[in-house]
Design an enzyme around this catalytic site. Structure first.
Site, PDB file in Angstrom:
ATOM      1  N   ASP A  59       0.855  -1.191   0.000  1.00  0.00           N
ATOM      2  CA  ASP A  59       0.000   0.000   0.000  1.00  0.00           C
ATOM      3  C   ASP A  59       0.891   1.242   0.000  1.00  0.00           C
ATOM      4  O   ASP A  59       1.360   1.666   1.061  1.00  0.00           O
ATOM      5  CB  ASP A  59      -0.937   0.008   1.207  1.00  0.00           C
ATOM      6  CG  ASP A  59      -1.954   1.135   1.115  1.00  0.00           C
ATOM      7  OD1 ASP A  59      -2.995   0.941   0.483  1.00  0.00           O
ATOM      8  OD2 ASP A  59      -1.668   2.228   1.629  1.00  0.00           O
ATOM      9  N   GLU A  61       2.074   5.128  -0.176  1.00  0.00           N
ATOM     10  CA  GLU A  61       1.630   6.516   0.011  1.00  0.00           C
ATOM     11  C   GLU A  61       2.474   7.365  -0.931  1.00  0.00           C
ATOM     12  O   GLU A  61       3.630   7.027  -1.220  1.00  0.00           O
ATOM     13  CB  GLU A  61       1.803   6.987   1.456  1.00  0.00           C
ATOM     14  CG  GLU A  61       1.005   6.172   2.464  1.00  0.00           C
ATOM     15  CD  GLU A  61      -0.487   6.118   2.202  1.00  0.00           C
ATOM     16  OE1 GLU A  61      -1.062   7.126   1.751  1.00  0.00           O
ATOM     17  OE2 GLU A  61      -1.089   5.054   2.439  1.00  0.00           O
ATOM     18  N   ASP A 200      -2.245   1.265  -6.779  1.00  0.00           N
ATOM     19  CA  ASP A 200      -0.871   1.165  -6.256  1.00  0.00           C
ATOM     20  C   ASP A 200       0.100   0.765  -7.362  1.00  0.00           C
ATOM     21  O   ASP A 200       1.177   1.351  -7.491  1.00  0.00           O
ATOM     22  CB  ASP A 200      -0.834   0.164  -5.089  1.00  0.00           C
ATOM     23  CG  ASP A 200      -1.541   0.726  -3.879  1.00  0.00           C
ATOM     24  OD1 ASP A 200      -0.906   1.438  -3.105  1.00  0.00           O
ATOM     25  OD2 ASP A 200      -2.762   0.515  -3.752  1.00  0.00           O
ATOM     26  N   HIS A 257      -4.303   5.905   6.089  1.00  0.00           N
ATOM     27  CA  HIS A 257      -3.373   6.630   5.195  1.00  0.00           C
ATOM     28  C   HIS A 257      -1.931   6.608   5.684  1.00  0.00           C
ATOM     29  O   HIS A 257      -1.076   7.273   5.094  1.00  0.00           O
ATOM     30  CB  HIS A 257      -3.820   8.075   4.918  1.00  0.00           C
ATOM     31  CG  HIS A 257      -5.204   8.170   4.368  1.00  0.00           C
ATOM     32  ND1 HIS A 257      -5.557   7.646   3.138  1.00  0.00           N
ATOM     33  CD2 HIS A 257      -6.337   8.707   4.896  1.00  0.00           C
ATOM     34  CE1 HIS A 257      -6.851   7.862   2.928  1.00  0.00           C
ATOM     35  NE2 HIS A 257      -7.346   8.499   3.986  1.00  0.00           N
ATOM     36  N   ASP A 262      -2.205   0.797   6.731  1.00  0.00           N
ATOM     37  CA  ASP A 262      -3.134   0.387   5.666  1.00  0.00           C
ATOM     38  C   ASP A 262      -2.796  -1.031   5.203  1.00  0.00           C
ATOM     39  O   ASP A 262      -3.679  -1.890   5.097  1.00  0.00           O
ATOM     40  CB  ASP A 262      -3.047   1.339   4.460  1.00  0.00           C
ATOM     41  CG  ASP A 262      -3.777   2.661   4.690  1.00  0.00           C
ATOM     42  OD1 ASP A 262      -4.502   2.784   5.692  1.00  0.00           O
ATOM     43  OD2 ASP A 262      -3.620   3.578   3.849  1.00  0.00           O
TER      44      ASP A 262
HETATM   45  P1  AMP Z   1      -4.355   5.661   0.614  1.00  0.00           P
HETATM   46  O1  AMP Z   1      -3.741   4.331   0.335  1.00  0.00           O
HETATM   47  O2  AMP Z   1      -5.819   5.695   0.565  1.00  0.00           O
HETATM   48  O3  AMP Z   1      -3.784   6.178   1.887  1.00  0.00           O
HETATM   49  O4  AMP Z   1      -3.883   6.647  -0.557  1.00  0.00           O
HETATM   50  C1  AMP Z   1      -2.676   6.523  -1.249  1.00  0.00           C
HETATM   51  C2  AMP Z   1      -2.272   7.861  -1.758  1.00  0.00           C
HETATM   52  O5  AMP Z   1      -3.338   8.399  -2.560  1.00  0.00           O
HETATM   53  C3  AMP Z   1      -1.992   8.934  -0.729  1.00  0.00           C
HETATM   54  O6  AMP Z   1      -0.683   8.856  -0.193  1.00  0.00           O
HETATM   55  C4  AMP Z   1      -2.167  10.193  -1.551  1.00  0.00           C
HETATM   56  O7  AMP Z   1      -1.065  10.443  -2.384  1.00  0.00           O
HETATM   57  C5  AMP Z   1      -3.356   9.813  -2.439  1.00  0.00           C
HETATM   58  N1  AMP Z   1      -4.607  10.229  -1.808  1.00  0.00           N
HETATM   59  C6  AMP Z   1      -5.412   9.505  -0.997  1.00  0.00           C
HETATM   60  N2  AMP Z   1      -6.470  10.220  -0.600  1.00  0.00           N
HETATM   61  C7  AMP Z   1      -6.346  11.431  -1.179  1.00  0.00           C
HETATM   62  C8  AMP Z   1      -7.129  12.632  -1.180  1.00  0.00           C
HETATM   63  N3  AMP Z   1      -8.277  12.718  -0.501  1.00  0.00           N
HETATM   64  N4  AMP Z   1      -6.680  13.692  -1.909  1.00  0.00           N
HETATM   65  C9  AMP Z   1      -5.529  13.609  -2.611  1.00  0.00           C
HETATM   66  N5  AMP Z   1      -4.742  12.517  -2.664  1.00  0.00           N
HETATM   67  C10 AMP Z   1      -5.141  11.444  -1.971  1.00  0.00           C
HETATM   68 MG    MG Z   2      -2.598   3.924   2.119  1.00  0.00          MG
END
Ligand code: AMP
Ligand code: MG
Length: 309
Positions: A59, A61, A200, A257, A262
């Site tokens: 996962d 970021e 991803d 996040h 995650d």
């Molecule tokens: P996540 O695995 O959901 O934490 O998201 C992976 C990546 O997607 C994050 O590190 C951000 O780069 C991008 N991301 C997730 N949510 C948002 C959001 N609400 N706005 C902008 N980028 C996002």
């Molecule tokens: Mg994540």
């Protein structure tokens, strides 16, 4: 059967009694199926399709802005992985590294708040080519042996293609398909990547390999999108991470996040699926890697569905 009766029956059989009705019903049905097959001395035909011994939950970021444009270039800033042995759904290892972005080295306030990653953390972290190399070495140490990301033009081994070394690697799509396919199946023979959704691999890793001028790793071309496995197995609509956890009666542990948290929570879902008898199979593939990967490109992701019965 009501939820109450399903729970009583599962607990009588010493099974996990947590989860919504769809989950409990499927768990009991899967048990009944395996009992009938076993009593008839029939090997489960699904087992023959299992091509890998481990799954690796990833996962990423990435850098982001609150109001980002469509062609915003994300760079990976956290690379976590959780290794699970398929045979007994056991968590057998973890990999974790932060990554220093080079195109946009300063994280936005929004990105820091979303991911919990501090500027000083990424400033002190290695760049992506180093982290990818460490990840592949870690997999090899774990005995699941990722093929190292290498430049096939020179037939070299180990990490290459770093823009810092000046040795710019060719995208794998330009190399011999026979060689790539052989390495690809060899890599997939031992493990498959599991993600929550397609982005991803198909967005963050593809974009990062373009930025870092690295060939796209063969092990990342196909993967298991856990959302599809979940909805196909428990017969639910497509659910996000928090909804899948709720359906299983599991609480999110850690900070949403945060890549490692995650990944651990996605791993918890994968473990329940394995214990309930699902055999997650590769269900998404990048059909065509762009020959040269410009910083901004339209992703061509071929999504294929594999139902699990
Ligand atoms: P996540 O695995 O959901 O934490 O998201 C992976 C990546 O997607 C994050 O590190 C951000 O780069 C991008 N991301 C997730 N949510 C948002 C959001 N609400 N706005 C902008 N980028 C996002
Ligand atoms: Mg994540």
């Amino acid at each position: 059967m009501s939820v109450k009766h399903l729970k009583i029956e599962l607990e009588r059989l010493s099974f996990d009694g947590r989860g919504c009705k769809d989950v409990l019903r499927k768990r009991l049905k899967a048990y009944e199926r395996s009992r009938i097959l076993s009593e008839a001395c029939i090997e489960d035909p699904n087992m023959g399709h299992q091509h890998y011994t481990h799954i690796v939950v990833i996962d990423f970021e990435a850098t982001c802005e609150e109001h980002q444009t469509k062609d915003y270039i994300h760079e990976i800033i956290e690379f976590p992985a959780v290794l699970i042995r398929v045979s007994d759904a056991a968590r057998v290892g973890e990999f974790h590294s932060l990554v220093r972005p080079v195109l946009n080295p300063t994280l936005s306030d929004f990105c820091r708040q979303l991911t919990g990653i501090e500027q000083s953390d990424v400033d002190a972290a290695p760049t992506f080519p180093e982290v990818l190399n460490s990840f592949e070495s870690w997999l090899t140490q774990q005995g699941v042996g990722a093929m190292p990301t290498r430049d096939f033009r020179h037939g070299g081994h180990g990490s290459s293609g770093s823009s810092e070394s000046g040795d710019v690697a060719a995208p794998r799509a330009q190399t011999s398909p026979t060689r790539i396919e052989a390495l690809h199946s060899e890599a997939l023979g031992k493990f498959s990547v599991v993600t929550d959704g397609p982005w991803d691999m198909a967005r963050f890793l593809l974009m990062q390999c373009s930025v870092s001028e690295l060939p796209f790793p063969s092990w990342a071309r196909s993967w298991i999108n856990l959302r599809k496995v979940f909805s196909n197995f428990y017969i639910t609509k497509r659910l996000c991470l928090s909804e899948m956890l709720t359906a299983l009666g599991i609480e999110f542990v850690g900070r949403p996040h945060c890549g490692l948290d995650d990944a651990r929570n996605i791993a918890a879902i994968a473990e329940v699926l394995l214990r309930d008898g699902a055999l997650p199979r590769v269900n998404e593939t990048i059909a065509h890697l762009p020959h040269s990967m410009p910083p901004s490109f339209k992703l061509d992701v071929h999504l294929s569905h594999y139902s699990i019965h």
